[in-house]
Design an enzyme around this catalytic site. Structure first.
Site, PDB file in Angstrom:
ATOM      1  N   LYS A  71       0.839  -1.211   0.000  1.00 23.56           N
ATOM      2  CA  LYS A  71       0.000   0.000   0.000  1.00 23.56           C
ATOM      3  C   LYS A  71       0.864   1.248   0.000  1.00 23.56           C
ATOM      4  CE  LYS A  71      -1.588   1.723   4.037  1.00 23.56           C
ATOM      5  NZ  LYS A  71      -1.264   3.145   4.152  1.00 23.56           N
ATOM      6  N   ASN A  72       1.898   1.231   0.835  1.00 25.24           N
ATOM      7  CA  ASN A  72       2.720   2.444   0.961  1.00 25.24           C
ATOM      8  C   ASN A  72       3.559   2.712  -0.281  1.00 25.24           C
ATOM      9  OD1 ASN A  72       1.713   2.974   3.469  1.00 25.24           O
ATOM     10  ND2 ASN A  72       3.369   1.953   4.572  1.00 25.24           N
ATOM     11  N   ARG A  91      -7.921  -0.734   5.705  1.00 27.17           N
ATOM     12  CA  ARG A  91      -7.139   0.215   4.901  1.00 27.17           C
ATOM     13  C   ARG A  91      -5.841  -0.399   4.402  1.00 27.17           C
ATOM     14  NH1 ARG A  91      -5.679   5.232   7.917  1.00 27.17           N
ATOM     15  NH2 ARG A  91      -4.668   5.468   5.914  1.00 27.17           N
ATOM     16  N   ASP A  96       5.680   1.205  11.383  1.00 28.38           N
ATOM     17  CA  ASP A  96       4.431   0.507  11.055  1.00 28.38           C
ATOM     18  C   ASP A  96       4.383  -0.927  11.587  1.00 28.38           C
ATOM     19  OD1 ASP A  96       3.330   2.671   9.850  1.00 28.38           O
ATOM     20  OD2 ASP A  96       3.494   1.945   7.802  1.00 28.38           O
ATOM     21  N   ARG A 119       0.760  15.625  11.986  1.00 24.65           N
ATOM     22  CA  ARG A 119       1.465  15.041  10.842  1.00 24.65           C
ATOM     23  C   ARG A 119       1.782  16.171   9.854  1.00 24.65           C
ATOM     24  NH1 ARG A 119      -0.771   9.097   9.308  1.00 24.65           N
ATOM     25  NH2 ARG A 119       1.255   9.056   8.312  1.00 24.65           N
ATOM     26  N   ILE A 139       3.445  18.813   7.037  1.00 27.23           N
ATOM     27  CA  ILE A 139       4.038  18.644   5.699  1.00 27.23           C
ATOM     28  C   ILE A 139       4.984  19.804   5.385  1.00 27.23           C
ATOM     29  CG2 ILE A 139       2.193  17.191   4.754  1.00 27.23           C
ATOM     30  CD1 ILE A 139       1.192  19.712   3.227  1.00 27.23           C
ATOM     31  N   CYS A 164      -3.807   7.860   9.332  1.00 28.49           N
ATOM     32  CA  CYS A 164      -3.977   7.489  10.735  1.00 28.49           C
ATOM     33  C   CYS A 164      -3.640   8.672  11.630  1.00 28.49           C
ATOM     34  CB  CYS A 164      -3.065   6.312  11.076  1.00 28.49           C
ATOM     35  SG  CYS A 164      -3.559   4.791  10.247  1.00 28.49           S
TER      36      CYS A 164
HETATM   37  C1  UD1 Z   1       5.851   7.329   7.859  1.00 22.03           C
HETATM   38  C2  UD1 Z   1       6.927   6.278   7.880  1.00 22.03           C
HETATM   39  C3  UD1 Z   1       6.595   5.319   6.786  1.00 22.03           C
HETATM   40  C4  UD1 Z   1       5.200   4.757   7.074  1.00 22.03           C
HETATM   41  C5  UD1 Z   1       4.162   5.868   7.265  1.00 22.03           C
HETATM   42  C6  UD1 Z   1       2.809   5.389   7.732  1.00 22.03           C
HETATM   43  C7  UD1 Z   1       9.247   6.649   8.535  1.00 22.03           C
HETATM   44  C8  UD1 Z   1      10.468   7.473   8.351  1.00 22.03           C
HETATM   45  N1  UD1 Z   1       8.198   6.944   7.726  1.00 22.03           N
HETATM   46  O1  UD1 Z   1       5.829   7.895   6.548  1.00 22.03           O
HETATM   47  O2  UD1 Z   1       7.553   4.301   6.695  1.00 22.03           O
HETATM   48  O3  UD1 Z   1       4.810   3.916   6.059  1.00 22.03           O
HETATM   49  O4  UD1 Z   1       4.629   6.791   8.213  1.00 22.03           O
HETATM   50  O5  UD1 Z   1       2.813   5.042   9.061  1.00 22.03           O
HETATM   51  O6  UD1 Z   1       9.229   5.748   9.336  1.00 22.03           O
HETATM   52  N2  UD1 Z   1       7.769  15.219   9.421  1.00 22.03           N
HETATM   53  C9  UD1 Z   1       7.803  16.577   9.631  1.00 22.03           C
HETATM   54  N3  UD1 Z   1       7.543  17.396   8.573  1.00 22.03           N
HETATM   55  C10 UD1 Z   1       7.254  16.927   7.336  1.00 22.03           C
HETATM   56  C11 UD1 Z   1       7.216  15.536   7.126  1.00 22.03           C
HETATM   57  C12 UD1 Z   1       7.482  14.698   8.209  1.00 22.03           C
HETATM   58  O7  UD1 Z   1       8.046  17.050  10.732  1.00 22.03           O
HETATM   59  O8  UD1 Z   1       7.037  17.711   6.416  1.00 22.03           O
HETATM   60  C13 UD1 Z   1       8.054  14.298  10.546  1.00 22.03           C
HETATM   61  C14 UD1 Z   1       6.798  13.566  11.005  1.00 22.03           C
HETATM   62  O9  UD1 Z   1       6.084  14.308  11.966  1.00 22.03           O
HETATM   63  C15 UD1 Z   1       7.371  12.277  11.545  1.00 22.03           C
HETATM   64  C16 UD1 Z   1       8.609  12.025  10.673  1.00 22.03           C
HETATM   65  O10 UD1 Z   1       8.936  13.286  10.108  1.00 22.03           O
HETATM   66  O11 UD1 Z   1       7.795  12.474  12.869  1.00 22.03           O
HETATM   67  C17 UD1 Z   1       8.429  10.995   9.569  1.00 22.03           C
HETATM   68  O12 UD1 Z   1       7.419  11.419   8.711  1.00 22.03           O
HETATM   69  P1  UD1 Z   1       7.254  10.869   7.236  1.00 22.03           P
HETATM   70  O13 UD1 Z   1       8.304   9.858   6.928  1.00 22.03           O
HETATM   71  O14 UD1 Z   1       7.069  11.996   6.307  1.00 22.03           O
HETATM   72  O15 UD1 Z   1       5.862  10.175   7.341  1.00 22.03           O
HETATM   73  P2  UD1 Z   1       5.187   9.320   6.279  1.00 22.03           P
HETATM   74  O16 UD1 Z   1       5.584   9.686   4.906  1.00 22.03           O
HETATM   75  O17 UD1 Z   1       3.727   9.312   6.623  1.00 22.03           O
END
Ligand code: UD1
Length: 419
Positions: free
Chosen positions: A22-23, A400, A306, A122, A124, A117
């Site tokens: 999925k990811n 999901r 995860d 979270r 960006i 989730c």
């Molecule tokens: C993350 C996981 C990914 C998993 C997904 C769903 C990691 C590094 N990434 O990906 O493997 O499949 O969750 O659970 O394990 N962050 C910021 N600013 C940003 C983007 C991220 O501060 O713009 C921080 C987030 O708050 C978090 C960390 O960076 O603490 C990792 O985030 P990110 O890897 O972007 O999350 P996902 O892409 O959702």
């Protein structure tokens, strides 16, 4: 999928064929927008996040066909620049990839909200910082975010504050169509990032350094349509392996990339679980009780966030687990909500800061509510390993990410029904 009922305490053994990731699927499906042509995806998992992504693409003008044999053909040629309805984008985190792909193709992207989730905040900001480095103008307010680069994007060096999977993927898509060379420093190295890079390269992009923390992208004026086989889902595979450990095994997962599972398999070996790997399969056997250990999540190749809730479930099982276990979560600050539900089964879990300490206890069946996708998977594992009838509501959260969950667990000998 609303409710899962499990009659637990049975030994699970057998084989499970693992589906596509999925990811990996979500960034590829959204990334295809940048090609503006036809892309054909094989091994696309039919989980609700993927189906929702196809709905978003359809809304934006993509034509989607499910081909005989299971492939999915997405024709992106009629996709229009615009905003997808918040009702569609708000529930999946992957919709943030609309920003990079729309920006690359149309010089403009907007997004009302992206969900996923609930692990607390979270942000960006790293995605947006990167778009600005590439020359885009970013404006955000309560209605969402707009990113514009009417004269195109310009290659540059982008240094991420942390190796974010989402930011690395989004910026890789955007930079694939920027003028000149972009370098992403402190990039994420997850297998799903590598899968996106391979897809973009097949579509005509030039990307090197994938799997390291420094990715170099030479932008192209155009990308073209391509075919892609989605990589195996390492989290689905890991979850079934955890089921094998929780319920004795042997459980074999097939159609996997064992190298993606190394952090989990190393943890299993440390716990005294028997692990056997082949080219495309992994088998675990835990006939005897296993030793609890300490795991710390982090960016790949550290232990995946995860799979953290599933490990907590293993560590909580009195009679199976021995000694105190610890799970430290360094990726998401609020990922422990599922532990409250495990405690309703009698688990003993103490949380301080980002660390959960788990003392195995004899658990009892209970009525549980899944808080999120992997937290729900942890509850399911505990229910499978615990004698008696447990019920998990809000099970759509689990749907999901797990395709054919009921059939796959039944094939291992679980007494489970999903309604
Ligand atoms: C993350 C996981 C990914 C998993 C997904 C769903 C990691 C590094 N990434 O990906 O493997 O499949 O969750 O659970 O394990 N962050 C910021 N600013 C940003 C983007 C991220 O501060 O713009 C921080 C987030 O708050 C978090 C960390 O960076 O603490 C990792 O985030 P990110 O890897 O972007 O999350 P996902 O892409 O959702």
């Amino acid at each position: 999928m609303n409710k899962i009922v499990v009659n637990g305490g049975r030994r699970l053994s057998g084989e499970v064929v693992i589906g596509g990731s999925k990811n990996a699927a979500l960034p590829l499906l959204f990334g295809g927008i940048a090609t503006g042509e036809v892309c054909i995806f094989s091994n696309l998992p039919r989980v609700s996040d993927v189906l929702q992504t196809l709905e978003i693409l359809k809304f934006l003008g993509a034509r989607i066909r499910f081909l005989p044999g299971g492939d999915v053909r997405v024709d992106y040629s009629a996709v229009q620049s615009g905003r997808a309805p918040v009702a569609l984008t708000a529930s999946i985190r992957g919709s943030t990839y609309l920003l990079g792909s729309m920006l690359a193709r149309f010089g403009r992207a907007e997004l009302a909200a992206a969900g996923g989730c609930d692990f607390g905040s979270r942000p960006i900001d790293q995605h947006l910082m990167g778009f600005e480095c590439l020359g885009a103008k970013v404006s955000s307010n309560a209605d969402g975010v707009v990113v514009e680069a009417p004269n195109g994007l310009c290659g540059t060096v982008i240094r991420l504050a942390m190796p974010s999977v989402g930011a690395t993927a989004n910026l890789m898509i955007a930079a694939s169509m920027a003028r000149g060379e972009t370098v992403i420093e402190n990039a994420a190295a997850e297998p799903h990032v590598a899968a996106l890079a391979a897809f973009l390269c097949d579509a005509g992009a030039e990307i090197t350094g994938v799997g390291s923390d420094r990715i170099r992208i030479v932008g192209q004026p155009e990308l073209h349509g391509t075919r892609n086989v989605i990589i195996p889902d390492m989290i689905e595979a890991g979850t079934y392996l955890c089921a094998g450990v929780a319920c004795g095994g042997p459980v074999r997962v097939r159609a996997v990339c064992p190298s993606h599972l190394h952090p989990l398999l190393n943890a299993f070996r440390e716990m005294g679980v028997k692990v056997e790997t082949g080219e495309h399969h992994v088998t675990v056997t835990a006939a005897e009780p296993y030793q609890n250990i300490s795991v710390v999540t982090g960016p790949f190749p550290a232990f995946p966030t995860d799979l953290h809730p599933q490990m907590t479930a293993l560590f909580a099982l009195g009679g199976r687990a021995e000694g105190e276990g610890a799970v430290t979560e360094l990726v998401w600050e609020s990922r422990f909500r599922y532990t409250q539900e495990l405690c309703r089964m009698g688990a003993r879990i103490d949380i301080a800061d980002r660390c959960a300490r788990i003392t195995p206890q004899a658990l009892h069946a209970a009525k549980l509510r899944s808080p999120d996708l992997r937290g729900g998977a942890a509850l399911l594992l505990a229910a499978l390993a615990t004698k008696g009838k447990s019920e998990i509501t809000n099970a759509a959260t689990i749907g999901r990410g797990y395709e054919h969950l009921e059939q796959k667990l039944r094939a291992l000998g679980a007494h489970i029904s999903v309604s």
